[in-house]
Write a protein that holds these residues in place. Structure first.
Motif, PDB file in Angstrom:
ATOM      1  N   SER A 214      12.859  -4.143  89.018  1.00 23.93           N
ATOM      2  CA  SER A 214      13.916  -4.280  90.029  1.00 23.93           C
ATOM      3  C   SER A 214      13.418  -3.838  91.401  1.00 23.93           C
ATOM      4  N   ARG A 215      12.564  -2.843  91.435  1.00 24.02           N
ATOM      5  CA  ARG A 215      11.988  -2.411  92.712  1.00 24.02           C
ATOM      6  C   ARG A 215      11.006  -3.456  93.245  1.00 24.02           C
ATOM      7  N   GLN A 216      10.207  -4.049  92.342  1.00 24.95           N
ATOM      8  CA  GLN A 216       9.325  -5.131  92.772  1.00 24.95           C
ATOM      9  C   GLN A 216      10.138  -6.275  93.385  1.00 24.95           C
ATOM     10  N   ALA A 217      11.254  -6.606  92.742  1.00 25.94           N
ATOM     11  CA  ALA A 217      12.099  -7.700  93.229  1.00 25.94           C
ATOM     12  C   ALA A 217      12.638  -7.398  94.621  1.00 25.94           C
ATOM     13  N   GLN A 218      13.004  -6.146  94.860  1.00 32.08           N
ATOM     14  CA  GLN A 218      13.511  -5.782  96.190  1.00 32.08           C
ATOM     15  C   GLN A 218      12.444  -5.936  97.260  1.00 32.08           C
ATOM     16  N   ARG A 219      11.196  -5.620  96.904  1.00 32.52           N
ATOM     17  CA  ARG A 219      10.116  -5.748  97.887  1.00 32.52           C
ATOM     18  C   ARG A 219       9.814  -7.207  98.212  1.00 32.52           C
ATOM     19  N   VAL A 220       9.969  -8.080  97.228  1.00 32.95           N
ATOM     20  CA  VAL A 220       9.666  -9.501  97.412  1.00 32.95           C
ATOM     21  C   VAL A 220      10.813 -10.247  98.082  1.00 32.95           C
ATOM     22  N   ALA A 221      12.043  -9.842  97.801  1.00 30.21           N
ATOM     23  CA  ALA A 221      13.220 -10.584  98.266  1.00 30.21           C
ATOM     24  C   ALA A 221      13.357 -10.548  99.780  1.00 30.21           C
ATOM     25  N   PRO A 222      13.725 -11.671 100.392  1.00 29.15           N
ATOM     26  CA  PRO A 222      13.962 -11.690 101.842  1.00 29.15           C
ATOM     27  C   PRO A 222      15.104 -10.749 102.223  1.00 29.15           C
ATOM     28  N   LYS A 223      15.015 -10.199 103.394  1.00 24.15           N
ATOM     29  CA  LYS A 223      16.059  -9.303 103.896  1.00 24.15           C
ATOM     30  C   LYS A 223      17.395 -10.043 103.962  1.00 24.15           C
ATOM     31  N   GLY A 224      18.445  -9.400 103.453  1.00 22.90           N
ATOM     32  CA  GLY A 224      19.779  -9.992 103.497  1.00 22.90           C
ATOM     33  C   GLY A 224      20.050 -11.001 102.407  1.00 22.90           C
ATOM     34  N   SER A 225      19.086 -11.243 101.518  1.00 23.36           N
ATOM     35  CA  SER A 225      19.277 -12.253 100.477  1.00 23.36           C
ATOM     36  C   SER A 225      20.083 -11.705  99.299  1.00 23.36           C
ATOM     37  N   SER A 226      20.689 -12.615  98.564  1.00 21.76           N
ATOM     38  CA  SER A 226      21.412 -12.228  97.355  1.00 21.76           C
ATOM     39  C   SER A 226      20.479 -11.584  96.343  1.00 21.76           C
ATOM     40  N   LEU A 262      29.559  -8.543 103.848  1.00 18.03           N
ATOM     41  CA  LEU A 262      29.187  -9.796 103.186  1.00 18.03           C
ATOM     42  C   LEU A 262      30.413 -10.698 103.035  1.00 18.03           C
ATOM     43  N   PRO A 263      30.371 -11.897 103.580  1.00 13.92           N
ATOM     44  CA  PRO A 263      31.509 -12.806 103.416  1.00 13.92           C
ATOM     45  C   PRO A 263      31.527 -13.396 102.006  1.00 13.92           C
ATOM     46  N   VAL A 264      32.692 -13.845 101.588  1.00 10.21           N
ATOM     47  CA  VAL A 264      32.789 -14.529 100.297  1.00 10.21           C
ATOM     48  C   VAL A 264      32.111 -15.890 100.446  1.00 10.21           C
ATOM     49  N   TYR A 274      25.492 -13.853  95.955  1.00  7.80           N
ATOM     50  CA  TYR A 274      26.222 -12.608  95.734  1.00  7.80           C
ATOM     51  C   TYR A 274      27.541 -12.625  96.499  1.00  7.80           C
ATOM     52  N   ASP A 275      28.564 -12.059  95.904  1.00  6.13           N
ATOM     53  CA  ASP A 275      29.856 -11.970  96.578  1.00  6.13           C
ATOM     54  C   ASP A 275      30.420 -10.567  96.362  1.00  6.13           C
ATOM     55  N   PRO A 276      31.388 -10.155  97.164  1.00  5.50           N
ATOM     56  CA  PRO A 276      31.913  -8.792  97.053  1.00  5.50           C
ATOM     57  C   PRO A 276      32.482  -8.456  95.679  1.00  5.50           C
ATOM     58  N   LYS A 278      31.447  -9.507  92.789  1.00  9.40           N
ATOM     59  CA  LYS A 278      30.332  -9.215  91.898  1.00  9.40           C
ATOM     60  C   LYS A 278      29.815  -7.798  92.149  1.00  9.40           C
ATOM     61  N   ALA A 279      29.783  -7.386  93.410  1.00  5.82           N
ATOM     62  CA  ALA A 279      29.299  -6.045  93.734  1.00  5.82           C
ATOM     63  C   ALA A 279      30.153  -4.979  93.065  1.00  5.82           C
ATOM     64  N   VAL A 280      31.470  -5.150  93.119  1.00  4.26           N
ATOM     65  CA  VAL A 280      32.368  -4.168  92.499  1.00  4.26           C
ATOM     66  C   VAL A 280      32.231  -4.198  90.986  1.00  4.26           C
ATOM     67  N   ALA A 281      32.081  -5.400  90.413  1.00  4.32           N
ATOM     68  CA  ALA A 281      31.929  -5.524  88.960  1.00  4.32           C
ATOM     69  C   ALA A 281      30.659  -4.813  88.490  1.00  4.32           C
ATOM     70  N   TYR A 282      29.565  -4.973  89.235  1.00  3.62           N
ATOM     71  CA  TYR A 282      28.333  -4.296  88.858  1.00  3.62           C
ATOM     72  C   TYR A 282      28.484  -2.782  88.986  1.00  3.62           C
ATOM     73  N   ALA A 283      29.223  -2.345  89.984  1.00  2.00           N
ATOM     74  CA  ALA A 283      29.452  -0.904  90.139  1.00  2.00           C
ATOM     75  C   ALA A 283      30.225  -0.355  88.942  1.00  2.00           C
ATOM     76  N   ALA A 284      31.207  -1.108  88.466  1.00  2.00           N
ATOM     77  CA  ALA A 284      31.990  -0.663  87.311  1.00  2.00           C
ATOM     78  C   ALA A 284      31.107  -0.519  86.077  1.00  2.00           C
ATOM     79  N   THR A 285      30.271  -1.532  85.843  1.00  2.00           N
ATOM     80  CA  THR A 285      29.356  -1.467  84.697  1.00  2.00           C
ATOM     81  C   THR A 285      28.435  -0.255  84.809  1.00  2.00           C
ATOM     82  N   THR A 286      27.864  -0.091  85.981  1.00  2.00           N
ATOM     83  CA  THR A 286      26.871   0.964  86.180  1.00  2.00           C
ATOM     84  C   THR A 286      27.487   2.346  86.021  1.00  2.00           C
ATOM     85  N   LEU A 287      28.655   2.556  86.609  1.00  2.00           N
ATOM     86  CA  LEU A 287      29.320   3.851  86.500  1.00  2.00           C
ATOM     87  C   LEU A 287      29.722   4.146  85.062  1.00  2.00           C
ATOM     88  N   ALA A 288      30.167   3.108  84.340  1.00  2.00           N
ATOM     89  CA  ALA A 288      30.536   3.295  82.937  1.00  2.00           C
ATOM     90  C   ALA A 288      29.314   3.696  82.114  1.00  2.00           C
TER      91      ALA A 288
END
Length: 389
Positions: A214-226, A262-264, A274-276, A278-288
């Protein structure tokens, strides 16, 4: 399993079974076949014999439809001939490329709602078409557009194979997607390849590898990309599984910063946008997963947003996952009865893909550890619906 198994048989078998209102277990009893074998047929993990197809035809009163599918596998030569004819007729015009790119978006938008076994042949067909076009005479501009389309299709196909637990095929198509992306110099597809690998190894329990990918992916991904947002969210998930609540929270804070304005997107259901929500859904999974006390509130909000009427909503797969997330949070909060009800709803919805059944198993284990008598209800649902339970 070999990816050459024709998924049309599994889709037809599931349709006829559901028309009769039968679970896999009940059909197994009527047809004298194991539930796990029937699941493998429906998920295109195993090819049926003609005798088995004829027997299921009789049990389900399918009028010979299943036998015809089993006796007439995909004619790859005919498919290739048709594609060659389409290539010759198209001359790779701008309209053809536009339609291909539209098809890529359509398939990526179908991912949250279509069963993986039904989506796979569509992706395969589009990918084959792109491959034939690349074999023809194209300009450099046309070639890059085709490479990009092929890269998106290959990473989507790999994702579907992961959902079906066909990891050999998934690895092969992730490599193809990476190669296409490198040739096209497309950083976002390269990042999605790494993120997809991170998710796959995370589900297999290799949390440190998931963190690294996941860290490798962040380094490769363009800034602001999904892809960068998704990879950051995947890092948070890896930290949650490792058990580092502080690192989990810090990664989630970065996701929140990346998605703050981030706009819908026009097609919010698109798997690679990515949409808002999805961000909240991932947060719920991660916190759980992290056992964070704030998980319950976030998970309830996600489920209300995804499924306000309790019928699965527009994104039924996400809704099923949201129920499992909330169930896990509720067990930690000492509310196993509601957790069981939510878990049973998710399991019996038919929307938990094979690669996600471990999440239902984890919820069941937590409920059983709590000593709640309601655990038997969830175990019965899992035994009825889960593949190979």
């Amino acid at each position: 399993m070999a990816s050459s198994v024709d998924p049309r048989f599994g889709a037809a078998l599931r349709e006829f079974r559901q028309r009769r209102g039968l679970s896999l277990r009940l059909l197994g009893q009527l047809a004298h076949r194991s539930k796990s074998h029937l699941h493998e047929l429906e998920a295109a993990l195993k090819a049926p014999t003609v005798d088995t197809a004829r027997h299921l035809d009789r049990v389900l009163e399918a009028g010979g439809a299943l036998a015809r599918l089993a006796d007439a596998p995909v004619d790859h030569a005919a498919e290739a001939g048709e594609l060659r004819a389409r290539v010759a007729a198209s001359d790779v015009s701008g309209d053809v490329l536009d339609r291909i790119e539209q098809g890529v978006d359509d398939l990526a938008s179908s991912y949250p709602t279509m069963a993986p076994a039904d989506l796979l042949p569509l992706v395969r067909r589009h990918l084959s078409y792109v491959g034939r076009l690349l074999d023809g005479r194209v300009t450099l501009t046309q070639q890059r557009r085709l490479l990009v389309a092929g890269g998106w299709l290959a990473v989507l196909r790999a994702t579907v194979h992961i959902d079906l637990r066909q990891r050999t095929a998934a690895v092969a198509h992730l490599r193809a997607a990476r190669d296409l992306a490198e040739h096209a110099e497309h950083g976002e597809i390269q990042a999605w390849c790494l993120e997809t690998r991170a998710w796959d190894v995370l589900t297999q329990g290799d949390y440190r590898a998931a963190l690294d990918l996941s860290r490798q992916a962040q380094r490769v991904a363009p800034k602001g990309s999904s892809a960068r947002i998704q990879a950051t969210a995947q890092e948070a998930r890896a930290w949650a599984r490792i058990g580092d609540v502080g690192a989990t929270r810090r990664a989630l804070d970065r996701v929140e910063q990346l998605t703050a304005n981030l706009p819908v997107p026009e097609r919010a259901e698109h798997h690679y946008r990515y949409d808002p929500t999805k961000a909240v859904a991932y947060a719920a999974t991660t916190l759980a997963w992290a056992g964070d006390p704030g998980a319950e509130q976030v998970a309830r909000a996600v489920l209300t947003e995804l499924d306000p009427d309790g019928d699965g909503g527009a994104r039924p797969r996400r809704s099923a996952s949201a129920r499992l997330d909330l169930g896990l949070a509720l067990v930690a909060a000492g509310q196993p009865d509601e957790a069981v009800a939510l878990g049973a709803q998710a399991v019996t919805s038919g929307r938990v893909v094979p690669s996600n059944w471990w999440r239902a198993a984890e919820l069941l284990a937590k409920v059983e550890q709590s000593g709640a008598p309601e655990a038997a209800t969830l175990r019965d649902a899992c035994m009825e619906y889960a593949p190979g339970w």
